[in-house]
Write a protein that holds these residues in place. Structure first.
Motif, short mmCIF file in Angstrom:
data_model
loop_
_atom_site.label_atom_id
_atom_site.label_comp_id
_atom_site.label_asym_id
_atom_site.label_seq_id
_atom_site.Cartn_x
_atom_site.Cartn_y
_atom_site.Cartn_z
N ASP A 9 0.80 -1.22 0.00
CA ASP A 9 0.00 0.00 0.00
C ASP A 9 0.84 1.27 0.00
O ASP A 9 0.31 2.37 0.17
CB ASP A 9 -0.94 0.00 1.21
CG ASP A 9 -0.20 -0.07 2.55
OD1 ASP A 9 1.05 -0.12 2.54
OD2 ASP A 9 -0.87 -0.08 3.61
N GLY A 10 2.14 1.13 -0.19
CA GLY A 10 3.01 2.30 -0.25
C GLY A 10 3.63 2.69 1.08
O GLY A 10 4.53 3.53 1.13
N ARG A 11 3.15 2.12 2.17
CA ARG A 11 3.75 2.39 3.47
C ARG A 11 5.08 1.62 3.60
O ARG A 11 5.34 0.68 2.87
CB ARG A 11 2.81 2.01 4.61
CG ARG A 11 1.52 2.80 4.63
CD ARG A 11 0.70 2.49 5.86
NE ARG A 11 0.29 1.08 5.92
CZ ARG A 11 -0.38 0.54 6.94
NH1 ARG A 11 -0.72 1.29 7.98
NH2 ARG A 11 -0.73 -0.73 6.92
N TRP A 12 5.88 2.05 4.57
CA TRP A 12 7.13 1.36 4.87
C TRP A 12 7.13 0.88 6.32
O TRP A 12 6.66 1.60 7.22
CB TRP A 12 8.33 2.27 4.65
CG TRP A 12 8.72 2.38 3.21
CD1 TRP A 12 8.08 3.08 2.22
CD2 TRP A 12 9.85 1.75 2.59
NE1 TRP A 12 8.74 2.92 1.02
CE2 TRP A 12 9.83 2.12 1.22
CE3 TRP A 12 10.88 0.92 3.06
CZ2 TRP A 12 10.81 1.67 0.33
CZ3 TRP A 12 11.85 0.48 2.17
CH2 TRP A 12 11.80 0.86 0.82
N ALA A 13 7.65 -0.30 6.54
CA ALA A 13 7.91 -0.76 7.90
C ALA A 13 9.23 -0.13 8.34
O ALA A 13 10.23 -0.20 7.62
CB ALA A 13 8.01 -2.28 7.95
N VAL A 14 9.22 0.51 9.50
CA VAL A 14 10.41 1.23 9.98
C VAL A 14 10.67 0.88 11.43
O VAL A 14 9.77 0.48 12.18
CB VAL A 14 10.25 2.76 9.84
CG1 VAL A 14 10.01 3.16 8.39
CG2 VAL A 14 9.12 3.29 10.73
N SER A 44 6.33 -3.79 19.29
CA SER A 44 6.65 -2.37 19.52
C SER A 44 7.93 -1.93 18.84
O SER A 44 8.37 -0.81 19.05
CB SER A 44 6.76 -2.11 21.03
OG SER A 44 7.79 -2.91 21.59
N ARG A 45 8.55 -2.79 18.02
CA ARG A 45 9.82 -2.42 17.40
C ARG A 45 9.63 -1.90 15.97
O ARG A 45 10.11 -0.83 15.63
CB ARG A 45 10.78 -3.62 17.39
CG ARG A 45 12.16 -3.25 16.85
CD ARG A 45 13.13 -4.40 16.99
NE ARG A 45 12.87 -5.49 16.07
CZ ARG A 45 13.31 -5.56 14.82
NH1 ARG A 45 14.05 -4.58 14.32
NH2 ARG A 45 13.04 -6.60 14.06
N LEU A 46 8.92 -2.62 15.13
CA LEU A 46 8.70 -2.22 13.75
C LEU A 46 7.29 -1.69 13.57
O LEU A 46 6.33 -2.27 14.08
CB LEU A 46 8.95 -3.40 12.79
CG LEU A 46 10.41 -3.83 12.63
CD1 LEU A 46 10.50 -5.08 11.76
CD2 LEU A 46 11.25 -2.72 12.03
N TRP A 47 7.19 -0.58 12.83
CA TRP A 47 5.91 0.11 12.66
C TRP A 47 5.67 0.41 11.19
O TRP A 47 6.61 0.71 10.44
CB TRP A 47 5.93 1.44 13.42
CG TRP A 47 6.04 1.29 14.91
CD1 TRP A 47 7.17 1.01 15.62
CD2 TRP A 47 4.98 1.38 15.86
NE1 TRP A 47 6.88 0.94 16.96
CE2 TRP A 47 5.55 1.16 17.13
CE3 TRP A 47 3.61 1.65 15.76
CZ2 TRP A 47 4.79 1.19 18.30
CZ3 TRP A 47 2.86 1.68 16.92
CH2 TRP A 47 3.44 1.45 18.17
N TRP A 48 4.40 0.36 10.79
CA TRP A 48 4.03 0.86 9.47
C TRP A 48 3.97 2.38 9.53
O TRP A 48 3.41 2.96 10.45
CB TRP A 48 2.69 0.31 9.02
CG TRP A 48 2.70 -1.12 8.59
CD1 TRP A 48 2.04 -2.17 9.17
CD2 TRP A 48 3.40 -1.67 7.46
NE1 TRP A 48 2.29 -3.33 8.49
CE2 TRP A 48 3.12 -3.06 7.43
CE3 TRP A 48 4.24 -1.12 6.49
CZ2 TRP A 48 3.66 -3.91 6.46
CZ3 TRP A 48 4.78 -1.96 5.53
CH2 TRP A 48 4.48 -3.34 5.52
N ALA A 49 4.57 3.01 8.52
CA ALA A 49 4.62 4.48 8.50
C ALA A 49 4.45 4.98 7.07
O ALA A 49 4.75 4.27 6.10
CB ALA A 49 5.95 4.96 9.07
N ARG A 50 3.96 6.20 6.94
CA ARG A 50 3.88 6.87 5.64
C ARG A 50 4.88 8.01 5.61
O ARG A 50 5.12 8.69 6.61
CB ARG A 50 2.47 7.40 5.39
CG ARG A 50 1.43 6.30 5.19
CD ARG A 50 0.13 6.82 4.61
NE ARG A 50 -0.85 5.75 4.52
CZ ARG A 50 -0.93 4.90 3.49
NH1 ARG A 50 -0.10 5.02 2.46
NH2 ARG A 50 -1.85 3.94 3.48
#
Length: 344
Positions: free
Chosen positions: A88-93, A135-141
């Motif tokens: 969906d274009g988001r990145w896991a960070v 709590s370590r990797l998050w989906w972000a835009r």
């Protein structure tokens, strides 16, 4: 339960082989060879003499990204590790913070709604955990294209066991192929790092084939040895055919890295036949169906990669190999020595 051991701090490879021995090349590492529970010591340059005509090496062509970018949350400095791009274009960070030694540590307190100002003026918004309860990797835009951001402001991810920053070229393997969309691996598929053009040429001249696959590795925290998250992979039709022909002809399928094992196993059907396939894989470890041997780095005792090694070679063989690696003072991590596991 997997093999347990402790790696002394001085056995961490702090710089690449060619920096440790100026004038040398990246193939100037040691090669531990396990044939069942029998263990032998070699130089990596001897690899061509250890394989046979008709064998195939399965290699990961994913390039390494400059996946670490500086940023700020309020007045606090942070470093964002870009892991994986979603459909969906988001990145896991992963959001980390400087540790005062030139590297980073896990940052506590990241939550949905957190905003990060990135180098170059881009903005990143944290939306939700990659996995429920994590709590370590998050989906972000991100407010701009991430591949361009990484090219302009990124640097390779570096952990505290390394001595200093290295150029991105130090993290690319000879097999790396840039993708048109700018995707790649957050961390180097490091089992392929010791190969040079000279080594590849000698292997081919001896009748060893190569089958390229691709698996884009995500961020594996140095502090939390978690199972790998879902990652993109692709096994091309040509590689599937080569692997099938080698197995039919009695040759051995030898994966270069656990990433190659993961890609192959994800493309194998219930009958064990590898077919062209691409998509996402969440495979961690399975009873081995495809690979006869594995060339890999030396992994930490908590790492889930050890489970895959045990699936390929058996727990006793892995335990014996690691016992000998510690006794022989082999070097760990992405710039370290390598381990070839073959059938007994």
């Amino acid at each position: 339960m997997t093999v347990t051991f402790r790696v002394p701090e001085e056995l961490s490879a702090r710089v690449p082989a060619e920096v440790r021995a100026p004038g040398g090349d990246r193939d100037a590492v040691r090669l531990l060879v396990s044939r069942g529970t029998e263990v032998y010591h070699h130089a990596f340059a001897e690899l061509p003499s250890l394989l046979r005509a008709g064998d195939v090496l399965v290699v990961n062509t994913s390039p390494t990204l400059a996946a670490a970018v500086d940023g700020r949350i309020g007045d606090a400095r942070v470093v964002v590790h870009f892991s994986t791009r979603g459909d969906d274009g988001r990145w896991a960070v992963e959001i980390r913070e400087p540790d005062g030694r030139g590297t980073t540590r896990v940052r506590a307190g990241t939550r949905a709604g957190t905003g990060v100002r990135l180098a170059g003026g881009a903005r990143l918004g944290i939306e939700e955990p990659l996995s429920p309860g994590a709590s370590r990797l998050w989906w972000a835009r991100v407010s701009r294209d991430v591949p361009g951001l990484l090219r302009e402001h990124g640097r390779p991810i570096r952990y505290a066991y390394t001595e200093r920053d290295q150029p991105l070229s130090a993290y690319q393997t000879v097999f790396a192929l840039p993708a048109r969309d700018g995707s790649g691996s957050a961390e180097m598929p490091s089992a392929g790092r010791p190969f040079t053009a000279r080594t590849v040429t000698e292997l081919v001249s001896r009748g060893v084939q190569f089958a390229p696959v691709r698996l884009d590795t995500g961020v594996a925290s140095a502090e939390a040895h978690e199972p790998p998250y879902p990652e993109r992979f692709a096994v091309p039709e040509a590689s599937a055919r080569v692997i099938g022909a080698v197995r039919t002809g009695g040759g051995r399928v030898i994966a270069v890295g656990t990433t190659a094992v993961r890609a192959l196993e994800s493309a194998a059907g219930p009958d064990g036949v590898v077919r062209a396939r691409s998509g996402w894989t969440d495979l961690v470890v399975t009873p081995e169906r495809v690979v006869d041997g594995l060339l890999t780095g030396l992994h930490e005792p908590e790492a889930s990669h050890l489970l895959m090694l045990e699936a390929v070679a058996g727990r006793e063989a892995v335990a014996r190999g690691y016992e000998e690696a510690l006794r022989g003072r082999y070097l760990w991590h992405e710039f370290g020595d390598v381990h070839l596991l073959l059938p007994g």
